[in-house]
Design an enzyme around this catalytic site. Sequence first.
Site, PDB file in Angstrom:
ATOM      1  N   HIS A  99      43.083  12.370  13.060  1.00 14.25           N
ATOM      2  CA  HIS A  99      43.149  11.875  11.677  1.00 14.25           C
ATOM      3  C   HIS A  99      43.697  10.452  11.740  1.00 14.25           C
ATOM      4  CE1 HIS A  99      42.417  15.877   9.866  1.00 14.25           C
ATOM      5  NE2 HIS A  99      42.984  16.305  10.990  1.00 14.25           N
TER       6      HIS A  99
ATOM      7  N   ARG B  13      43.795   8.307   8.949  1.00 14.54           N
ATOM      8  CA  ARG B  13      44.501   8.011   7.674  1.00 14.54           C
ATOM      9  C   ARG B  13      44.020   6.776   6.913  1.00 14.54           C
ATOM     10  NH1 ARG B  13      45.714  12.958   7.700  1.00 14.54           N
ATOM     11  NH2 ARG B  13      47.674  13.640   8.644  1.00 14.54           N
TER      12      ARG B  13
ATOM     13  N   ASN C 105      39.207  13.401   5.992  1.00 11.28           N
ATOM     14  CA  ASN C 105      40.096  13.688   4.849  1.00 11.28           C
ATOM     15  C   ASN C 105      41.062  12.536   4.567  1.00 11.28           C
ATOM     16  OD1 ASN C 105      41.581  14.240   7.179  1.00 11.28           O
ATOM     17  ND2 ASN C 105      42.789  15.845   6.213  1.00 11.28           N
TER      18      ASN C 105
ATOM     19  N   ASP D  74      37.638  19.222   7.266  1.00  8.46           N
ATOM     20  CA  ASP D  74      38.906  19.553   7.933  1.00  8.46           C
ATOM     21  C   ASP D  74      40.132  19.159   7.112  1.00  8.46           C
ATOM     22  OD1 ASP D  74      40.476  20.526  10.173  1.00  8.46           O
ATOM     23  OD2 ASP D  74      41.049  18.438  10.405  1.00  8.46           O
TER      24      ASP D  74
ATOM     25  N   HIS E  24      37.374  24.014   9.936  1.00  5.24           N
ATOM     26  CA  HIS E  24      38.791  24.346   9.796  1.00  5.24           C
ATOM     27  C   HIS E  24      38.788  25.771   9.244  1.00  5.24           C
ATOM     28  CE1 HIS E  24      43.064  23.510   8.367  1.00  5.24           C
ATOM     29  NE2 HIS E  24      42.730  24.556   7.632  1.00  5.24           N
TER      30      HIS E  24
ATOM     31  N   HIS F 245      40.635  23.747  16.375  1.00  4.60           N
ATOM     32  CA  HIS F 245      41.979  24.305  16.633  1.00  4.60           C
ATOM     33  C   HIS F 245      42.067  25.825  16.592  1.00  4.60           C
ATOM     34  CE1 HIS F 245      41.796  24.030  12.266  1.00  4.60           C
ATOM     35  NE2 HIS F 245      42.108  22.743  12.226  1.00  4.60           N
TER      36      HIS F 245
ATOM     37  N   ASP G 213      44.189  17.174  17.357  1.00  2.00           N
ATOM     38  CA  ASP G 213      44.429  17.266  15.907  1.00  2.00           C
ATOM     39  C   ASP G 213      45.565  16.311  15.503  1.00  2.00           C
ATOM     40  OD1 ASP G 213      44.172  17.940  13.261  1.00  2.00           O
ATOM     41  OD2 ASP G 213      44.800  20.029  13.484  1.00  2.00           O
TER      42      ASP G 213
HETATM   43 ZN   LIG Z   1      42.162  21.581  10.465  1.00  2.00          ZN
HETATM   44 ZN   LIG Z   2      42.677  18.275  11.634  1.00  2.00          ZN
END
Ligand SMILES: [Zn+2]
Ligand SMILES: [Zn+2]
Length: 435
Positions: free
Chosen positions: A62, A64, A94, A152, A179, A232, A305
């Site tokens: 991620h 951001r 995300n 996710d 996810h 994950h 992750d």
């Molecule tokens: Zn996730």
């Molecule tokens: Zn993630």
Amino acid sequence: MKTLLKGGRVVDPSQDLDAVCDVLLEDGRVAVVGAAAQAGGAEVIDAKGLVVCPGLIDMHVHLREPGREDEETIESGTRAAVAGGFTAVASMPNTEPPIEGDEGVKFVLAKAHEAGLARVYPIAAVTQGLKGELLAEIGSAVRAGAAGVSDDGKPVENSALMRRALEYSRMLGVPVISHSEDAALSGKGVMNEGPVSTLLGLKGIPDESEEIAVARDIALARLASGRLHIAHASTARALELVLSAKQLGLKVTCEVTPHHFTLTDEAVKEYGTNTKMKPPLRSERDLCALRNALRTGAVDAIASDHAPHSAEEKDQEYDVAPFGIVGLETSLGLALTELYRKRILSLVDLVRLMSTNPAAILGTGGGSLKPGKPADVTLFDPEKEWTVDPSRFYSKSRNTPFSGWQLKGKAVSVIVDGRVLMRDGEMIGEQGETS
Ligand SMILES: [Zn+2]
Ligand SMILES: [Zn+2]
């Protein structure tokens, strides 16, 4: 431009290779693996005592940006990636706003190009605004360069939408990265449901929250003949479900994270909110099952992750702190210390899980040092002992439970597209150096 990597232990699962030899890179490509006789004029990097492998790929991070540039940017995240030994990362959508359609994907690619560090393979949203209501523009996202799609951070709860996404995945040749979580069953849970959550008086998330979703996603992958990648995976039964799907010939792959193969929910007693993530740290039994699945080849990839969060947000009560920890700068060290040192993975298998397989799952280049392949190379010292010091992270965030841990094994040089970005443990372009 020529670079000669001299006398390293070259580990390349794509060629079944584990031997001491030279690697010559020329004009952004691998030119020769073996005795590099025609290396005149090449910059020489002494690789003696080092492992030379196809550039490591973290297929789940991620970054951001846009939205939370205080926590990470594409620039800082890809710098952390290089420092951790990665030549490429897949970035989850995300962000605020989420990455979707061709515009979102082009934004990520342009920022990554500008940064000029690790490659970024954008993962685009499955549903518009990650709201789970309407399908996003998956086709145009993939045409613009998305390497996969995912919501996710949360599951795609609507099975009909997930089915359609998996149908797209078949047509477009990219994975749907799941996810896998039953959000209602997780409820307000903040850690694994079991004796430790009872002891600490924290709300639990049962294993079944993950397993129900994995089972559903596999059923939909079969229905749609789609390509499903389980992110994950953290429980013994989730791995059993993935294994049985593979045995049926379905296109199902999975990844595990370093924190899930290193820590159990016992860690929540000690390390505070840096043990809060989704899925949560599980039981000893699950950890053993993960390690066993890594050993037997049932797991396809190791991914961090990497989930940066500000100190202010993590420095709250366990119930309200956000889920997630950073991982780019500890992933390789943990894999080498916890899996290679403990004879769970050979170096060839470790490189397969951290480079060759992620490249194959995402359908990107890389993951191989065959002549003609992109000159993305990681050199790491499997013997180097070091202490995790979050204050020295290149990531903008410090939320790791591994602060102060002694690890054995670290990346020392990283080459992306033929450009040396880290050499002998120093990032190029810093401390007066230029690239
Ligand atoms: Zn996730
Ligand atoms: Zn993630």
